[in-house]
Design a protein around this motif. Sequence first.
Motif, PDB file in Angstrom:
ATOM      1  N   ALA A 275       0.832  -1.204   0.000  1.00 25.84           N
ATOM      2  CA  ALA A 275       0.000   0.000   0.000  1.00 25.84           C
ATOM      3  C   ALA A 275       0.869   1.258   0.000  1.00 25.84           C
ATOM      4  CB  ALA A 275      -0.928  -0.009   1.214  1.00 25.84           C
ATOM      5  N   ALA A 278       2.537   1.876  -3.413  1.00 21.93           N
ATOM      6  CA  ALA A 278       1.599   2.324  -4.445  1.00 21.93           C
ATOM      7  C   ALA A 278       1.027   3.706  -4.167  1.00 21.93           C
ATOM      8  CB  ALA A 278       0.454   1.317  -4.566  1.00 21.93           C
ATOM      9  N   SER A 279       1.283   4.257  -2.970  1.00 19.15           N
ATOM     10  CA  SER A 279       0.619   5.498  -2.573  1.00 19.15           C
ATOM     11  C   SER A 279       1.358   6.735  -3.076  1.00 19.15           C
ATOM     12  CB  SER A 279       0.524   5.574  -1.049  1.00 19.15           C
ATOM     13  OG  SER A 279       1.782   5.951  -0.495  1.00 19.15           O
ATOM     14  N   ARG A 537      -2.100   6.809 -12.200  1.00 19.15           N
ATOM     15  CA  ARG A 537      -2.727   5.934 -11.201  1.00 19.15           C
ATOM     16  C   ARG A 537      -3.588   4.875 -11.875  1.00 19.15           C
ATOM     17  NH1 ARG A 537      -3.007  10.696  -8.074  1.00 19.15           N
ATOM     18  NH2 ARG A 537      -5.023  11.288  -8.951  1.00 19.15           N
ATOM     19  N   GLU A 538      -4.357   5.295 -12.883  1.00 21.41           N
ATOM     20  CA  GLU A 538      -5.237   4.363 -13.600  1.00 21.41           C
ATOM     21  C   GLU A 538      -4.417   3.268 -14.294  1.00 21.41           C
ATOM     22  OE1 GLU A 538      -8.154   4.563 -17.517  1.00 21.41           O
ATOM     23  OE2 GLU A 538      -7.916   6.373 -16.283  1.00 21.41           O
ATOM     24  N   ALA A 540      -1.398   2.307 -13.554  1.00 16.13           N
ATOM     25  CA  ALA A 540      -0.728   1.489 -12.540  1.00 16.13           C
ATOM     26  C   ALA A 540      -1.668   0.429 -11.981  1.00 16.13           C
ATOM     27  CB  ALA A 540      -0.202   2.382 -11.419  1.00 16.13           C
ATOM     28  N   GLN A 541      -2.929   0.828 -11.756  1.00 22.48           N
ATOM     29  CA  GLN A 541      -3.904  -0.142 -11.260  1.00 22.48           C
ATOM     30  C   GLN A 541      -4.165  -1.236 -12.290  1.00 22.48           C
ATOM     31  OE1 GLN A 541      -7.237   2.324 -10.215  1.00 22.48           O
ATOM     32  NE2 GLN A 541      -6.328   2.997  -8.265  1.00 22.48           N
ATOM     33  N   GLU A 542      -4.239  -0.830 -13.549  1.00 21.28           N
ATOM     34  CA  GLU A 542      -4.456  -1.824 -14.617  1.00 21.28           C
ATOM     35  C   GLU A 542      -3.307  -2.815 -14.700  1.00 21.28           C
ATOM     36  OE1 GLU A 542      -4.954   0.321 -18.228  1.00 21.28           O
ATOM     37  OE2 GLU A 542      -6.839   1.283 -17.620  1.00 21.28           O
ATOM     38  N   GLY A 544      -1.116  -3.444 -12.232  1.00 23.68           N
ATOM     39  CA  GLY A 544      -0.779  -4.036 -10.941  1.00 23.68           C
ATOM     40  C   GLY A 544       0.608  -3.666 -10.459  1.00 23.68           C
ATOM     41  N   PRO A 546       3.186  -0.151  -8.851  1.00 26.71           N
ATOM     42  CA  PRO A 546       3.125   1.186  -8.259  1.00 26.71           C
ATOM     43  C   PRO A 546       3.166   2.255  -9.343  1.00 26.71           C
ATOM     44  CG  PRO A 546       4.802  -0.170  -7.183  1.00 26.71           C
ATOM     45  CD  PRO A 546       4.384  -0.893  -8.408  1.00 26.71           C
ATOM     46  N   PRO A 547       2.585   3.429  -9.089  1.00 25.19           N
ATOM     47  CA  PRO A 547       2.551   4.497 -10.109  1.00 25.19           C
ATOM     48  C   PRO A 547       3.920   4.881 -10.644  1.00 25.19           C
ATOM     49  CG  PRO A 547       1.023   5.005  -8.335  1.00 25.19           C
ATOM     50  CD  PRO A 547       1.788   3.790  -7.896  1.00 25.19           C
TER      51      PRO A 547
END
Length: 595
Positions: A275, A278-279, A537-538, A540-542, A544, A546-547
């Motif tokens: 967490a 990735a923050s 961010r988008e 990075a989430q796709e 998996g 960190p940004p």
Amino acid sequence: MPIPETLEDARATLSRVFGFASFRGVQEQVVSRVLAGRSTLAVMPTGAGKSLTYQLPAAMLPGTCVVISPLIALMHDQLRAANANGLAAAALTSVDMDRELTIERFRSGQLDLLYVAPERASQPHFRELLTRSPPALFAIDEAHCVSEWGHDFRPDYRLLRPLLDAFPEVPRLALTATADRHTRADILAQLGIREDGLVIAGFDRPNIRYRITPRDNALRQLRALLGEQPGPGIVYAPTRNGVEKLAAQLAETGRRVLAYHAGLPAELRTANQAAFVASEDMVMVATVAFGMGIDKPDVRFVAHAGLPKSIEGYYQETGRAGRDGDDAVALMLWGADDFARARMRIGEVEEHRQPSERARLDALANLVETPTCRRAVLLRHFGEHPPETCGNCDNCLHAPGVTDATQLARKLLSAVYRTGQMFGLGYLEKVLTGAADERVTDRGHDQLSVFGIVPGEEAALLRPVARALQARGTLVTNEHGGFMLGGDARALLKGEGRLDLVVAPKAERTSRRRRAAEGEPNPIGDPLFEALRALRRELAQEAGVPPYVIFHDSVLRDMAASRPGSLQELGAIGGVGARKLEAYGDRFLEVVRAF
């Protein structure tokens, strides 16, 4: 085995794969040695791009670069970054379930990079694996772990030499950010690297602002720091209980704050670490068990709520801030009790290590008590010859006062001696100031020559003087917290020394408006920059990841400033390699065009 002919090939690969127009610092020197097959120990500060010195050769050389790294988290962090740049990388660890596939990819020559821990690398079965497909390079990361002189000694690193010697034609690249003269010599000897293979880039991290101050209310002081710094940060606390208590208290500020220490369940530690990585604004409160495995470039501050274990540890821990080159802050809060506990711990280590441990603690005392440039003290410890001032530490920005407190120190030391070397500061203050106290009169201490010899205007300096004397070991404590004479106390009492007391200036409060006017490292509030971060961010989430694996803030900042209109213009921005340009270029251009 064919070797790239010139450094021009390396520069072309640097641009094509990693998106950089030129090398930084000693990177070119190190890469040149590796490509020529010469073993090297590279001492490079955190954030100087150590991983590139083996990842770039791995992209060029036939065969696989074997990277020996101490922590699984560190391996996986670098795996993500390598894969994002188009390199074929894998790890053999206890948590990687694709072990057979990784071995097959290695044997068939499909891997550029193979990451392993020293515990596995030193085993005969791993050596046998390499005999079937000899590596192109051995890279030993965090190489100071091989040395007993180092602050993070790992015995398994001492077992690597037979593996390295089994492949004498394969060059060795040892990498560390933290190694003094003794440690460097030991690394060279333990890993079989010639003395002329040492490359030192220097230890300076000019973008880190060092701030060191006595701890008077740690919670208040840390909350003030969080108010100044909206980005991600790490707060180190000395104990597990302290970590959990401080994390809960700091979370009351409204920031997302998590805890990390070795006593937490492994799955919770892993989740909290993921967490944080990735923050873009989280604070992690942790023991020093957290950090070596973190390659997060955008950490904006590192705070120590207590004294670090050594000046090497302090350098490495603060070095986790500002790895992206943007401005960062390193705050240390210290107390006299920190030094008292540290000196007691020294008595518990092996006798042959005690002198070096005392020297490390004395170096810390010098750093926290100096009225001069913090950075200069730190760099001189590592054998450098820096300028007298740096312009980016608390003492250079707001010069403290210095007062001769020798006479007051002698009065305090005399009171310690005459009362039997068994009382704490509170009691000694009453004796020295002549306070009416039943305990003092019952013991007859109102009849001592030191009773009442400190007038009211001097009394306020007793605590700072005691703190300074404890830091340098002149005063030590017994198991009950009472003061005893130590170090140079007797010499000071005889008039053979002096104590210059540092008097800190009143802290300047810097408003958010003023900081914004001076220029924030990231243009927070710029709508294009914020839109680019939202897209990052988008993505990075796709993916998996960190940004920062997509792009660093500095890359987004350059996009917002230059507003590229084509893939060619976007590709000219530093940090945008061919793989990332192909994968993400069109999406980022869409956002830029919208502005």
